[in-house]
Design a protein around this motif. Sequence first.
Motif, PDB file in Angstrom:
ATOM      1  N   VAL A  71     -79.570  37.034  -5.381  1.00 13.99           N
ATOM      2  CA  VAL A  71     -78.550  37.667  -6.032  1.00 13.99           C
ATOM      3  C   VAL A  71     -77.274  37.471  -4.859  1.00 13.99           C
ATOM      4  O   VAL A  71     -76.513  37.263  -5.151  1.00 13.99           O
ATOM      5  CB  VAL A  71     -78.719  39.341  -6.478  1.00 13.99           C
ATOM      6  CG1 VAL A  71     -77.444  39.978  -6.542  1.00 13.99           C
ATOM      7  CG2 VAL A  71     -79.802  39.265  -7.458  1.00 13.99           C
ATOM      8  N   ARG A  72     -77.804  37.967  -3.561  1.00 14.56           N
ATOM      9  CA  ARG A  72     -76.660  37.739  -2.593  1.00 14.56           C
ATOM     10  C   ARG A  72     -76.355  36.229  -2.453  1.00 14.56           C
ATOM     11  O   ARG A  72     -74.965  36.111  -2.209  1.00 14.56           O
ATOM     12  CB  ARG A  72     -77.319  38.076  -1.354  1.00 14.56           C
ATOM     13  CG  ARG A  72     -77.395  39.698  -1.149  1.00 14.56           C
ATOM     14  CD  ARG A  72     -77.775  40.121   0.378  1.00 14.56           C
ATOM     15  NE  ARG A  72     -78.019  41.446   0.367  1.00 14.56           N
ATOM     16  CZ  ARG A  72     -79.330  41.984   0.343  1.00 14.56           C
ATOM     17  NH1 ARG A  72     -80.383  41.292   0.416  1.00 14.56           N
ATOM     18  NH2 ARG A  72     -79.392  43.498   0.408  1.00 14.56           N
ATOM     19  N   SER A  73     -76.907  35.212  -2.582  1.00 18.81           N
ATOM     20  CA  SER A  73     -76.542  33.859  -2.462  1.00 18.81           C
ATOM     21  C   SER A  73     -75.812  33.328  -3.725  1.00 18.81           C
ATOM     22  O   SER A  73     -74.780  32.763  -3.654  1.00 18.81           O
ATOM     23  CB  SER A  73     -77.965  32.929  -2.670  1.00 18.81           C
ATOM     24  OG  SER A  73     -77.595  31.577  -2.472  1.00 18.81           O
ATOM     25  N   SER A  74     -75.976  33.929  -4.914  1.00 17.97           N
ATOM     26  CA  SER A  74     -75.057  33.766  -6.016  1.00 17.97           C
ATOM     27  C   SER A  74     -73.872  34.440  -5.817  1.00 17.97           C
ATOM     28  O   SER A  74     -72.803  33.743  -6.177  1.00 17.97           O
ATOM     29  CB  SER A  74     -75.985  34.305  -7.177  1.00 17.97           C
ATOM     30  OG  SER A  74     -77.059  33.551  -7.750  1.00 17.97           O
ATOM     31  N   LEU A  75     -73.762  35.785  -5.201  1.00 18.57           N
ATOM     32  CA  LEU A  75     -72.867  36.442  -5.198  1.00 18.57           C
ATOM     33  C   LEU A  75     -71.746  35.638  -3.958  1.00 18.57           C
ATOM     34  O   LEU A  75     -70.480  35.615  -4.134  1.00 18.57           O
ATOM     35  CB  LEU A  75     -72.830  37.688  -4.672  1.00 18.57           C
ATOM     36  CG  LEU A  75     -73.458  38.538  -5.845  1.00 18.57           C
ATOM     37  CD1 LEU A  75     -73.843  40.221  -5.257  1.00 18.57           C
ATOM     38  CD2 LEU A  75     -72.401  38.707  -6.920  1.00 18.57           C
ATOM     39  N   SER A  76     -72.453  34.999  -3.010  1.00 14.56           N
ATOM     40  CA  SER A  76     -71.571  34.248  -2.051  1.00 14.56           C
ATOM     41  C   SER A  76     -71.121  33.044  -2.622  1.00 14.56           C
ATOM     42  O   SER A  76     -69.851  32.568  -2.371  1.00 14.56           O
ATOM     43  CB  SER A  76     -72.537  33.671  -0.974  1.00 14.56           C
ATOM     44  OG  SER A  76     -72.941  34.944  -0.187  1.00 14.56           O
ATOM     45  N   ALA A  77     -71.781  32.274  -3.446  1.00 16.34           N
ATOM     46  CA  ALA A  77     -71.121  31.223  -4.337  1.00 16.34           C
ATOM     47  C   ALA A  77     -70.118  31.356  -5.114  1.00 16.34           C
ATOM     48  O   ALA A  77     -68.984  30.796  -5.201  1.00 16.34           O
ATOM     49  CB  ALA A  77     -72.339  30.322  -5.016  1.00 16.34           C
ATOM     50  N   LEU A  78     -70.298  32.563  -5.792  1.00 16.42           N
ATOM     51  CA  LEU A  78     -69.194  33.011  -6.573  1.00 16.42           C
ATOM     52  C   LEU A  78     -67.986  33.357  -5.922  1.00 16.42           C
ATOM     53  O   LEU A  78     -66.746  33.047  -6.353  1.00 16.42           O
ATOM     54  CB  LEU A  78     -69.446  34.328  -7.640  1.00 16.42           C
ATOM     55  CG  LEU A  78     -68.725  34.876  -8.595  1.00 16.42           C
ATOM     56  CD1 LEU A  78     -68.257  33.785  -9.462  1.00 16.42           C
ATOM     57  CD2 LEU A  78     -69.067  36.051  -8.944  1.00 16.42           C
ATOM     58  N   SER A  79     -68.213  33.901  -4.727  1.00 14.46           N
ATOM     59  CA  SER A  79     -66.948  34.267  -3.958  1.00 14.46           C
ATOM     60  C   SER A  79     -66.378  33.192  -3.352  1.00 14.46           C
ATOM     61  O   SER A  79     -65.141  33.011  -3.384  1.00 14.46           O
ATOM     62  CB  SER A  79     -67.317  35.384  -2.761  1.00 14.46           C
ATOM     63  OG  SER A  79     -67.799  36.631  -3.378  1.00 14.46           O
TER      64      SER A  79
END
Length: 114
Positions: A71-79
């Motif tokens: 989830v953190r990795s996906s949120l970083s990519a989204l940001s």
Amino acid sequence: APTKGGAALGLSSMAQTAEEPDSGIVARSFAKVVEYAKQASCRRAALLAHFSEKYASSCRNCDFCNSPETVRSSLSALSLAEAQQAFQRTANRSFRMGASSGEGGEWQEGEEEG
């Protein structure tokens, strides 16, 4: 004089209001959904907090509790993607503004820069 449908009773305007909610309400609701999706914490705890209930530990059922690093990795990519899009929008606006002020601007397809 008779009217078509429920116009005499004001039903047509009520139906329109029900079908087309205030865009501000829609925008706020959508923003809350986005905020919920972007948080890096237990989804169940967040939902319960929305309804003023407390949940002390992780649920072990939501995406975050099952795989927090994913989830953190996906949120970083989204940001990063959001930042790139915001930069591109700003750059596009600046370019168009330059065109309107006579400082340069957009060229039409087929024209060469020069």
